[in-house]
Design a protein around this motif. Structure first.
Motif, PDB file in Angstrom:
ATOM      1  N   ALA A   1     -61.115  82.052   4.097  1.00  0.00           N
ATOM      2  CA  ALA A   1     -60.205  83.017   3.765  1.00  0.00           C
ATOM      3  C   ALA A   1     -60.823  84.441   4.427  1.00  0.00           C
ATOM      4  O   ALA A   1     -61.702  84.602   3.571  1.00  0.00           O
ATOM      5  CB  ALA A   1     -59.654  82.793   2.912  1.00  0.00           C
TER       6      ALA A   1
ATOM      7  N   GLY B   1     -58.610  88.595   3.815  1.00  0.00           N
ATOM      8  CA  GLY B   1     -57.229  88.968   3.568  1.00  0.00           C
ATOM      9  C   GLY B   1     -57.170  90.792   2.702  1.00  0.00           C
ATOM     10  O   GLY B   1     -58.681  90.946   3.264  1.00  0.00           O
ATOM     11  N   TRP B   2     -56.343  90.927   2.549  1.00  0.00           N
ATOM     12  CA  TRP B   2     -56.372  92.762   2.035  1.00  0.00           C
ATOM     13  C   TRP B   2     -55.924  92.846   0.625  1.00  0.00           C
ATOM     14  O   TRP B   2     -54.957  92.210   0.456  1.00  0.00           O
ATOM     15  CB  TRP B   2     -55.477  93.538   2.553  1.00  0.00           C
ATOM     16  CG  TRP B   2     -56.728  93.537   4.332  1.00  0.00           C
ATOM     17  CD1 TRP B   2     -56.209  92.882   5.210  1.00  0.00           C
ATOM     18  CD2 TRP B   2     -57.174  94.550   4.687  1.00  0.00           C
ATOM     19  NE1 TRP B   2     -56.672  93.332   7.069  1.00  0.00           N
ATOM     20  CE2 TRP B   2     -57.303  94.330   6.431  1.00  0.00           C
ATOM     21  CE3 TRP B   2     -57.743  95.632   4.340  1.00  0.00           C
ATOM     22  CZ2 TRP B   2     -58.232  94.469   7.167  1.00  0.00           C
ATOM     23  CZ3 TRP B   2     -58.946  96.556   5.538  1.00  0.00           C
ATOM     24  CH2 TRP B   2     -58.998  95.758   7.012  1.00  0.00           C
TER      25      TRP B   2
ATOM     26  N   LEU C   1     -53.315  92.449  -4.527  1.00  0.00           N
ATOM     27  CA  LEU C   1     -53.057  91.131  -3.645  1.00  0.00           C
ATOM     28  C   LEU C   1     -52.223  91.708  -2.730  1.00  0.00           C
ATOM     29  O   LEU C   1     -51.304  92.339  -2.800  1.00  0.00           O
ATOM     30  CB  LEU C   1     -53.127  90.052  -3.757  1.00  0.00           C
ATOM     31  CG  LEU C   1     -53.355  88.862  -2.126  1.00  0.00           C
ATOM     32  CD1 LEU C   1     -54.853  88.762  -1.158  1.00  0.00           C
ATOM     33  CD2 LEU C   1     -53.220  87.832  -2.586  1.00  0.00           C
TER      34      LEU C   1
ATOM     35  N   HIS D   1     -53.246  87.646   2.566  1.00  0.00           N
ATOM     36  CA  HIS D   1     -54.188  86.392   3.051  1.00  0.00           C
ATOM     37  C   HIS D   1     -54.069  85.890   4.027  1.00  0.00           C
ATOM     38  O   HIS D   1     -52.482  85.125   4.115  1.00  0.00           O
ATOM     39  CB  HIS D   1     -55.076  86.337   2.076  1.00  0.00           C
ATOM     40  CG  HIS D   1     -54.904  85.344   1.109  1.00  0.00           C
ATOM     41  ND1 HIS D   1     -53.100  84.866   0.032  1.00  0.00           N
ATOM     42  CD2 HIS D   1     -54.934  83.528   1.406  1.00  0.00           C
ATOM     43  CE1 HIS D   1     -53.607  83.463  -0.091  1.00  0.00           C
ATOM     44  NE2 HIS D   1     -54.206  82.728   0.570  1.00  0.00           N
TER      45      HIS D   1
ATOM     46  N   THR E   1     -50.539  82.190   6.193  1.00  0.00           N
ATOM     47  CA  THR E   1     -50.621  83.804   5.693  1.00  0.00           C
ATOM     48  C   THR E   1     -49.536  83.788   4.033  1.00  0.00           C
ATOM     49  O   THR E   1     -49.214  82.692   4.558  1.00  0.00           O
ATOM     50  CB  THR E   1     -49.879  84.139   6.665  1.00  0.00           C
ATOM     51  OG1 THR E   1     -48.900  84.054   7.309  1.00  0.00           O
ATOM     52  CG2 THR E   1     -50.749  84.691   7.981  1.00  0.00           C
TER      53      THR E   1
ATOM     54  N   CYS F   1     -60.805  95.134   2.463  1.00  0.00           N
ATOM     55  CA  CYS F   1     -60.362  93.800   2.443  1.00  0.00           C
ATOM     56  C   CYS F   1     -61.687  92.976   2.237  1.00  0.00           C
ATOM     57  O   CYS F   1     -61.888  93.367   1.525  1.00  0.00           O
ATOM     58  CB  CYS F   1     -60.759  93.525   4.348  1.00  0.00           C
ATOM     59  SG  CYS F   1     -62.981  94.273   4.468  1.00  0.00           S
TER      60      CYS F   1
ATOM     61  N   ASN G   1     -67.854  85.410  -1.687  1.00  0.00           N
ATOM     62  CA  ASN G   1     -66.586  86.476  -2.199  1.00  0.00           C
ATOM     63  C   ASN G   1     -67.279  88.199  -1.018  1.00  0.00           C
ATOM     64  O   ASN G   1     -68.103  88.380  -1.883  1.00  0.00           O
ATOM     65  CB  ASN G   1     -65.825  87.057  -2.237  1.00  0.00           C
ATOM     66  CG  ASN G   1     -63.965  85.065  -3.151  1.00  0.00           C
ATOM     67  OD1 ASN G   1     -65.256  84.151  -2.081  1.00  0.00           O
ATOM     68  ND2 ASN G   1     -64.326  85.915  -3.807  1.00  0.00           N
TER      69      ASN G   1
END
Length: 116
Positions: free
Chosen positions: A33, A35-36, A47, A50, A57, A95, A104
Motif C-alpha cells: 500500500a 498513501g498520504w 490519513l 491510501h 483506494t 507520503c 513502513n
C-alpha cells in the motif's frame, strides 16, 4: 537502502489545485500500500488517502470528491491530485509506502498552504 522523495507542495489560493508526488527508490522488490497523511499545526496526523497494490483506494471524508490518489507501479510512485483546495487543507503532507520486506517508510513531508 530505500528512500522516499516527495515533491509538489506549495502555496495555492482557495479553489486551486496541486499535485503531490512521492517516489520510492533503492532496492525494491515489491511495494504494498501507498498513501498520504497530513498534519496541521496543533492537530493530530490524519490519513488523507491510501491505495493498495491492486489500486483500491480509500479517502478521508474531508477530501472525498476533491482529492484523487493514484500510483505508477513501474515507477514506484504515488500521486495525490488535490482540487478545490480549502484553507483547512493547509498542512504538511507525508507520503508512506509499505515495503513487505522492510516495513513502513515515510517521506520527509511537503508543505501545502492554501491561502488568499
Amino acid at each position: 537502502q530505500v528512500q522516499l522523495v516527495e515533491s509538489g507542495g506549495g502555496l495555492v489560493q482557495p479553489g486551486g489545485s496541486l499535485r503531490l508526488s512521492c517516489a520510492a527508490s533503492g532496492s525494491i522488490f515489491s511495494v504494498g500500500a501507498m498513501g498520504w497523511f497530513r498534519q496541521a499545526p496543533g492537530k493530530q496526523r490524519e490519513l488523507v488517502a491510501h491505495i493498495t497494490s491492486g489500486h483500491n483506494t480509500n479517502y478521508a471524508d474531508s477530501v472525498k470528491a476533491r482529492f484523487t490518489i493514484s500510483r505508477d507501479n513501474a515507477k514506484n510512485t504515488v500521486y495525490l491530485q488535490m482540487n478545490s483546495l480549502k484553507p483547512e487543507d493547509t498542512a504538511t503532507y507525508y507520503c508512506f509506502v509499505v515495503i513487505p520486506t522492510i516495513g513502513n517508510l515515510w517521506g520527509q513531508g511537503t508543505q501545502v498552504t492554501v491561502s488568499s
